[in-house]
Write a protein that holds these residues in place. Structure first.
Motif, PDB file in Angstrom:
ATOM      1  N   PHE A 151     -14.418 -14.662   9.619  1.00  0.00           N
ATOM      2  CA  PHE A 151     -13.164 -14.648  10.366  1.00  0.00           C
ATOM      3  C   PHE A 151     -13.452 -14.902  11.842  1.00  0.00           C
ATOM      4  O   PHE A 151     -14.317 -14.240  12.436  1.00  0.00           O
ATOM      5  CB  PHE A 151     -12.465 -13.285  10.261  1.00  0.00           C
TER       6      PHE A 151
ATOM      7  N   PHE B 143      -6.799 -12.127  14.148  1.00  0.00           N
ATOM      8  CA  PHE B 143      -7.768 -12.808  13.305  1.00  0.00           C
ATOM      9  C   PHE B 143      -7.256 -14.150  12.819  1.00  0.00           C
ATOM     10  O   PHE B 143      -6.049 -14.353  12.624  1.00  0.00           O
ATOM     11  CB  PHE B 143      -8.087 -11.956  12.076  1.00  0.00           C
ATOM     12  N   GLY B 144      -8.187 -15.078  12.597  1.00  0.00           N
ATOM     13  CA  GLY B 144      -7.876 -16.289  11.861  1.00  0.00           C
ATOM     14  C   GLY B 144      -7.761 -15.981  10.382  1.00  0.00           C
ATOM     15  O   GLY B 144      -7.994 -14.848   9.946  1.00  0.00           O
TER      16      GLY B 144
ATOM     17  N   TYR C 252      -7.416   2.002  16.558  1.00  0.00           N
ATOM     18  CA  TYR C 252      -6.565   1.021  15.899  1.00  0.00           C
ATOM     19  C   TYR C 252      -6.504   1.276  14.390  1.00  0.00           C
ATOM     20  O   TYR C 252      -7.488   1.711  13.789  1.00  0.00           O
ATOM     21  CB  TYR C 252      -7.133  -0.393  16.074  1.00  0.00           C
TER      22      TYR C 252
ATOM     23  N   TYR D 122      -5.783  -1.182  11.094  1.00  0.00           N
ATOM     24  CA  TYR D 122      -5.558  -2.506  10.541  1.00  0.00           C
ATOM     25  C   TYR D 122      -5.358  -2.363   9.034  1.00  0.00           C
ATOM     26  O   TYR D 122      -5.954  -1.509   8.391  1.00  0.00           O
ATOM     27  CB  TYR D 122      -6.760  -3.423  10.774  1.00  0.00           C
TER      28      TYR D 122
ATOM     29  N   GLN E 123      -5.689  -4.669   5.481  1.00  0.00           N
ATOM     30  CA  GLN E 123      -6.237  -5.909   4.957  1.00  0.00           C
ATOM     31  C   GLN E 123      -5.976  -6.020   3.466  1.00  0.00           C
ATOM     32  O   GLN E 123      -6.491  -5.228   2.674  1.00  0.00           O
ATOM     33  CB  GLN E 123      -7.743  -6.030   5.249  1.00  0.00           C
TER      34      GLN E 123
ATOM     35  N   PRO F   1      -6.871 -11.923   6.208  1.00  0.00           N
ATOM     36  CA  PRO F   1      -7.490 -11.302   7.387  1.00  0.00           C
ATOM     37  C   PRO F   1      -6.872  -9.933   7.658  1.00  0.00           C
ATOM     38  O   PRO F   1      -5.757  -9.649   7.212  1.00  0.00           O
ATOM     39  CB  PRO F   1      -7.147 -12.286   8.511  1.00  0.00           C
ATOM     40  N   PRO F   2      -7.586  -9.103   8.405  1.00  0.00           N
ATOM     41  CA  PRO F   2      -6.996  -7.821   8.827  1.00  0.00           C
ATOM     42  C   PRO F   2      -5.769  -8.063   9.697  1.00  0.00           C
ATOM     43  O   PRO F   2      -5.751  -8.966  10.537  1.00  0.00           O
ATOM     44  CB  PRO F   2      -8.120  -7.162   9.629  1.00  0.00           C
TER      45      PRO F   2
ATOM     46  N   LEU G 154      -3.093  -6.180  12.340  1.00  0.00           N
ATOM     47  CA  LEU G 154      -2.924  -5.010  13.197  1.00  0.00           C
ATOM     48  C   LEU G 154      -1.659  -4.252  12.825  1.00  0.00           C
ATOM     49  O   LEU G 154      -0.595  -4.849  12.613  1.00  0.00           O
ATOM     50  CB  LEU G 154      -2.862  -5.449  14.663  1.00  0.00           C
TER      51      LEU G 154
ATOM     52  N   VAL H  37      -1.864   0.648  17.591  1.00  0.00           N
ATOM     53  CA  VAL H  37      -2.892   0.871  18.586  1.00  0.00           C
ATOM     54  C   VAL H  37      -2.545   2.128  19.359  1.00  0.00           C
ATOM     55  O   VAL H  37      -1.412   2.288  19.827  1.00  0.00           O
ATOM     56  CB  VAL H  37      -3.016  -0.306  19.582  1.00  0.00           C
TER      57      VAL H  37
ATOM     58  N   ILE I 103       0.827   0.242  20.740  1.00  0.00           N
ATOM     59  CA  ILE I 103       1.377  -0.901  20.011  1.00  0.00           C
ATOM     60  C   ILE I 103       1.744  -0.455  18.598  1.00  0.00           C
ATOM     61  O   ILE I 103       0.969   0.214  17.922  1.00  0.00           O
ATOM     62  CB  ILE I 103       0.359  -2.064  19.931  1.00  0.00           C
TER      63      ILE I 103
ATOM     64  N   GLU J 187       3.165  -2.629  15.424  1.00  0.00           N
ATOM     65  CA  GLU J 187       3.502  -3.980  15.016  1.00  0.00           C
ATOM     66  C   GLU J 187       4.601  -3.985  13.950  1.00  0.00           C
ATOM     67  O   GLU J 187       4.444  -4.556  12.872  1.00  0.00           O
ATOM     68  CB  GLU J 187       2.255  -4.704  14.497  1.00  0.00           C
TER      69      GLU J 187
ATOM     70  N   LEU K 107      -8.341  -0.357   7.602  1.00  0.00           N
ATOM     71  CA  LEU K 107      -9.479  -0.315   8.506  1.00  0.00           C
ATOM     72  C   LEU K 107      -9.094   0.351   9.816  1.00  0.00           C
ATOM     73  O   LEU K 107      -8.070   0.034  10.404  1.00  0.00           O
ATOM     74  CB  LEU K 107      -9.969  -1.737   8.806  1.00  0.00           C
TER      75      LEU K 107
END
Lengths: 114, 119
Positions: free
Chosen positions: A89, A104-105, B33, B35, B37, B42-43, B45, B48, B56, B58, B90
């Motif tokens: 990633f 992240f990508g 944080y 996350y 997944q 990808p992870p 968010l 925070v 934060i 989201e 995560l």
């Protein structure tokens, strides 16, 4: 917000060949670009990173390049080995002043074949 | 100590259960944080916390409730989850104390994750 695109989504190379993964980002305020390797069932592990004031960085078989003007950055792995097989990633980080927002990508699944 | 520790490693819960995920770090990091997944993604968010205050969110559904009791601990309280909430969660931390050197390893350190299955 930040948008990070990553290509290719899958990459298969023979052992000993090179692998290149490319990313683009959208937020010009992003100033730090890490690359993570994630093996199946494990956490993302930082393998190399680059800051926005640097154009290239190398660590043994791994190198990263950054074109800040074009908002492109790339991961180069030379002399690939089977243990390099994993999902990679890219990410772009923007520091909000009190915390770091990492986007992240979409990931690249790298398969190194014998 | 350069690690972020998450417990439990695995959690299976029903949609009516209440459970919590825990995260701990002793690196002096002041931002933590959460996350999420999903498989082959990808992870993403979720939350925070900076200096123990929510910085934060989201747009995470209220069935996920974060809590930061102190600068070393971060919890994620789970209630009335859906099967689609099954994922690897995560935890990460970042930002050293003022005066500490910022390096790649300090920017964001991930825990090993808590794998959640909602039945």
């Amino acid at each position: 917000g930040e948008n990070v695109e990553q290509h290719p989504s899958t990459l298969s190379v023979q052992e000993g060949d090179s692998a290149v993964i490319k990313c683009t980002y959208s937020d010009s305020a992003s100033n730090y670009f890490p690359w993570y390797k994630q093996e199946l069932g494990k956490r993302p592990q930082l393998i190399i990173d680059i800051r926005s004031n640097v154009g290239e960085k190398k660590d043994q078989r791994i190198a990263v390049t950054l074109n800040k003007t074009a908002k492109h950055f790339s991961l180069h792995i030379t002399e690939t080995q089977p243990e390099d097989s994993a999902v990679y990633f890219c990410a772009a980080l923007r520091d909000t002043g009190t915390a770091s927002k990492l986007t992240f990508g979409t990931g690249t699944r790298l398969q190194v074949t014998l | 100590d350069t690690e972020v520790t998450q417990t439990p490693k695995h959690l299976v819960m029903g949609m009516t259960n209440k459970k919590s995920l825990k995260c701990e770090q002793h690196m002096g990091h002041r931002a933590m944080y959460w996350y999420k997944q999903k498989a082959k993604k990808p992870p993403e968010l979720m939350f925070v916390y900076s200096y123990e205050k929510l910085s934060i969110n989201e747009s995470v559904p209220s069935r996920f409730s974060p809590e930061c009791p102190n600068s070393s601990l971060l919890n994620l309280h789970l209630h009335a989850l859906q099967p689609e909430d099954s994922a690897l969660y995560l935890c990460a931390s970042s930002r050293p104390k003022p005066g500490q050197v910022v390096s790649g390893a300090n920017v964001l350190t991930f825990g090993a994750g808590s794998r959640l299955t909602v039945l």
